[in-house]
Design an enzyme around this catalytic site. Sequence first.
Site, mmCIF file in Angstrom:
data_model
loop_
_atom_site.group_PDB
_atom_site.id
_atom_site.type_symbol
_atom_site.label_atom_id
_atom_site.label_comp_id
_atom_site.label_asym_id
_atom_site.label_seq_id
_atom_site.Cartn_x
_atom_site.Cartn_y
_atom_site.Cartn_z
ATOM 1 N N HIS A 49 -16.490 30.237 -12.209
ATOM 2 C CA HIS A 49 -17.476 29.242 -12.656
ATOM 3 C C HIS A 49 -16.715 28.137 -13.394
ATOM 4 O O HIS A 49 -15.956 27.401 -12.780
ATOM 5 C CB HIS A 49 -18.517 29.963 -13.514
ATOM 6 C CG HIS A 49 -19.750 29.194 -13.832
ATOM 7 N ND1 HIS A 49 -20.100 28.036 -13.210
ATOM 8 C CD2 HIS A 49 -20.746 29.433 -14.737
ATOM 9 C CE1 HIS A 49 -21.245 27.586 -13.704
ATOM 10 N NE2 HIS A 49 -21.659 28.417 -14.643
ATOM 11 N N HIS A 92 -18.703 26.306 -2.667
ATOM 12 C CA HIS A 92 -19.772 26.259 -3.657
ATOM 13 C C HIS A 92 -20.958 27.032 -3.104
ATOM 14 O O HIS A 92 -21.215 26.990 -1.911
ATOM 15 C CB HIS A 92 -20.170 24.798 -3.925
ATOM 16 C CG HIS A 92 -20.941 24.628 -5.187
ATOM 17 N ND1 HIS A 92 -22.295 24.827 -5.259
ATOM 18 C CD2 HIS A 92 -20.533 24.294 -6.436
ATOM 19 C CE1 HIS A 92 -22.684 24.616 -6.500
ATOM 20 N NE2 HIS A 92 -21.642 24.294 -7.234
ATOM 21 N N ASP A 152 -14.518 20.977 -9.578
ATOM 22 C CA ASP A 152 -13.348 21.440 -10.312
ATOM 23 C C ASP A 152 -12.031 21.112 -9.640
ATOM 24 O O ASP A 152 -10.966 21.282 -10.241
ATOM 25 C CB ASP A 152 -13.434 22.960 -10.520
ATOM 26 C CG ASP A 152 -14.457 23.308 -11.564
ATOM 27 O OD1 ASP A 152 -14.574 22.534 -12.524
ATOM 28 O OD2 ASP A 152 -15.128 24.330 -11.422
HETATM 29 N N1 ACO Z 1 -11.088 29.828 -0.547
HETATM 30 C C1 ACO Z 1 -11.048 30.565 0.611
HETATM 31 N N2 ACO Z 1 -12.126 31.147 1.154
HETATM 32 C C2 ACO Z 1 -13.301 30.988 0.530
HETATM 33 C C3 ACO Z 1 -13.428 30.230 -0.663
HETATM 34 C C4 ACO Z 1 -12.266 29.638 -1.187
HETATM 35 N N3 ACO Z 1 -12.302 28.913 -2.312
HETATM 36 N N4 ACO Z 1 -14.709 30.252 -1.059
HETATM 37 C C5 ACO Z 1 -15.371 30.987 -0.157
HETATM 38 N N5 ACO Z 1 -14.532 31.427 0.802
HETATM 39 C C6 ACO Z 1 -14.868 32.224 1.987
HETATM 40 C C7 ACO Z 1 -15.219 33.638 1.616
HETATM 41 O O1 ACO Z 1 -14.081 34.475 1.642
HETATM 42 C C8 ACO Z 1 -16.210 33.973 2.686
HETATM 43 O O2 ACO Z 1 -15.501 34.244 3.888
HETATM 44 P P1 ACO Z 1 -16.032 35.391 4.915
HETATM 45 O O3 ACO Z 1 -17.364 34.880 5.398
HETATM 46 O O4 ACO Z 1 -14.975 35.456 5.949
HETATM 47 O O5 ACO Z 1 -16.148 36.643 4.095
HETATM 48 C C9 ACO Z 1 -16.978 32.678 2.895
HETATM 49 O O6 ACO Z 1 -16.049 31.645 2.531
HETATM 50 C C10 ACO Z 1 -18.244 32.566 2.066
HETATM 51 O O7 ACO Z 1 -17.894 32.695 0.700
HETATM 52 P P2 ACO Z 1 -18.757 33.433 -0.402
HETATM 53 O O8 ACO Z 1 -17.810 34.046 -1.405
HETATM 54 O O9 ACO Z 1 -19.780 34.297 0.231
HETATM 55 O O10 ACO Z 1 -19.492 32.186 -1.044
HETATM 56 P P3 ACO Z 1 -20.266 32.202 -2.424
HETATM 57 O O11 ACO Z 1 -21.355 31.235 -2.273
HETATM 58 O O12 ACO Z 1 -20.600 33.586 -2.846
HETATM 59 O O13 ACO Z 1 -19.144 31.694 -3.442
HETATM 60 C C11 ACO Z 1 -17.838 30.370 -4.855
HETATM 61 C C12 ACO Z 1 -19.106 30.435 -4.002
HETATM 62 C C13 ACO Z 1 -17.854 31.481 -5.923
HETATM 63 C C14 ACO Z 1 -17.798 29.021 -5.590
HETATM 64 C C15 ACO Z 1 -16.608 30.544 -3.928
HETATM 65 O O14 ACO Z 1 -16.589 29.506 -2.961
HETATM 66 C C16 ACO Z 1 -15.302 30.555 -4.708
HETATM 67 O O15 ACO Z 1 -14.905 31.608 -5.212
HETATM 68 N N6 ACO Z 1 -14.595 29.376 -4.819
HETATM 69 C C17 ACO Z 1 -13.392 29.296 -5.588
HETATM 70 C C18 ACO Z 1 -13.706 29.215 -7.074
HETATM 71 C C19 ACO Z 1 -14.282 27.870 -7.475
HETATM 72 O O16 ACO Z 1 -13.770 26.819 -7.115
HETATM 73 N N7 ACO Z 1 -15.344 27.912 -8.302
HETATM 74 C C20 ACO Z 1 -15.974 26.699 -8.844
HETATM 75 C C21 ACO Z 1 -17.355 26.570 -8.352
HETATM 76 S S1 ACO Z 1 -18.074 25.090 -8.934
HETATM 77 C C22 ACO Z 1 -18.527 25.460 -10.510
HETATM 78 O O17 ACO Z 1 -18.704 26.574 -10.937
HETATM 79 C C23 ACO Z 1 -18.694 24.322 -11.397
#
Ligand code: ACO
Length: 431
Positions: A268, A307, A363
Amino acid sequence: MSKDTLTITDNRTGRNYEIPIQNGTIRSTDLRQIKISEDDFGLMGYDPAFMNTASCQSKITFVDGEKGVLRYRGYPIEELAEKSTYLETAYLILYGELPTEAELKQWAHNITFHTIIHENIKKFIDGFHYDAHPMGMLVSTVAALSTFYPDARSIFDPESQRKQTYRLIGKMPTLAAFVYRHSRGMPYAYPDNDLSYTGNFLNMLFKMTEVKYRPDPILEHALDVLFILHADHEQNCGTNAMRSVGSSHVDCYSAVAAAAAALYGPLHGGANEEVLRMLREIGSKNRVPEFIKKVKAGEGLLMGFGHRVYKNYDPRAKIIKQVADRVFEVTGRNPLLDIALELERIALEDDYFIKRKLYPNVDFYSGIIYEAMGFPVEMFPVLFAIPRTSGWIAQWQEMLSDPEQKIARPRQIYLGPEKRVYAAMEQRRSA
Ligand code: ACO
C-alpha cells in the site's frame, strides 16, 4: 418491460427469488432469505479481499479504473492539481464544495492555529531508538494524540468533529517533521505560521540555523501537488481500516493510527519505498530486461506497477511525471529516473504486463521525486499519510452520519473441525 431486479433460482430447492437492484448492486443481506430449511442461516456472499463488495455508499471520491479517471467531489484530479492548493482540496473533500475566498482564509487560519503539538509528545518521540522507522513513530504518536484530547471521544458532536479535523490536519505535518528530525538527531523545528501548509512542513523538516526558513517555491508547489494527488482514494486498504476501526466508535486519532498502520505496508503506502529499493537493486538501464525476466518468472513484483482498481494508466502517475520534470530542474536529475523510464517502456510493451493490465501506479514516480527533494525512503509512507488524513476524516465523518452503517463485522465460512472431545495431555500428538 425491464425491471431493476434479479431473479435467482435455487437449484437445491427449486424456489425462485426476486431481489432488487439499486445502483447496479444487490444487497447481500437480501440473499439471506435463500434457505434450504427453516434453521438454515441463509445464503451469504464469499468475497475475500472485497474484490466485488461495496462496503458503503459515498459521495467523496469517484474512480473509474478502466478509464483511468479520478475525481474528488466531481472535480477531475488533473484540474485540482493544476488550479487548487492542498488545503483547498482538503476543504472540498471534507465539506463537498470548493471554499470561497473568505472560507479558505478562515480554514487556513484554523489549520495553522493547530500546528503546534504538546511538549510531552516530544518527550516520547525522544524515547524512540535513533533508527526507529518514522512511520512506526508516526503511527504511535498520532494514536497518542487521543490521550491529549479526551473531547475527541464525543464522536457525534459536530463541534468536536470540527476541532479534531483542524487538529489532525494541522498536527500531522508537525508529528511527521519531528519524527524525521529525531531520526537525524536534529533539534525539533517549530511551525512557522507565516508559511503555506507545505512551506511550513519543509521549514519544520529542513530548517537549520537561519532565522527564517524560505522554502523553494518550486519544491513547495511540487509537494502541494503531490499532497493533492494523495488526499483521498475511496475505499483503499487504509481508508477501509479508518472506516472499520471508526465503526467501533473509537476516537478519530485511534482510527487514523489504524489507517496509517495499513498505509505502512509495502503493498500500500510503502510501495514507493520498495520502488526505490528495486531501482537501486537493478542499478543500471541495461539490467532492466534481466529484471523483467525475473518478474515474469514469478521471482518478485515490479513494484509501483498494478492496482486493484486502475486497469489503465493511474491518472496520478501522469501528473507526477510532469511534477518530476519541474523538481529535477531545481534538484538535478535523479539517475534512478532513467532506470524507471526504461522499466516502464519495456513493461508497457510486454505481453505479461499488457495481458494483466499492469500500468505504473502513483508510487512508481513519487519516490524518485521525494528522494530528489532530500527525503530518505523511510519518510515516503509518512509523506503519504499527511495528505491522506483529510480523506480519512471525510470518510470517517461520512460513515458516522450514514444511518445504515453499524460496527463493521464480516462473516466467515467456518471450515475447521466439528465439535470434539477435549484431548488430555497424554493423548496429544505434536502437530
Ligand atoms: N508485478 C508483477 N506482476 C504483478 C504485479 C506487479 N507489480 N501486480 C500484479 N501482478 C500480477 C499477479 O501476479 C497476478 O498474476 P497471475 O494472474 O498470473 O497470478 C496478476 O498480475 C493480478 O494481480 P493481483 O495480485 O491479483 O492484483 P491485485 O489487484 O490483488 O493487486 C496490487 C494489486 C497489490 C497493487 C498489486 O498489483 C501489487 O502488488 N503491486 C505492486 C505493489 C504496489 O505498487 N502497490 C502500490 C499500489 S498503489 C497504492 O497503494 C497507493
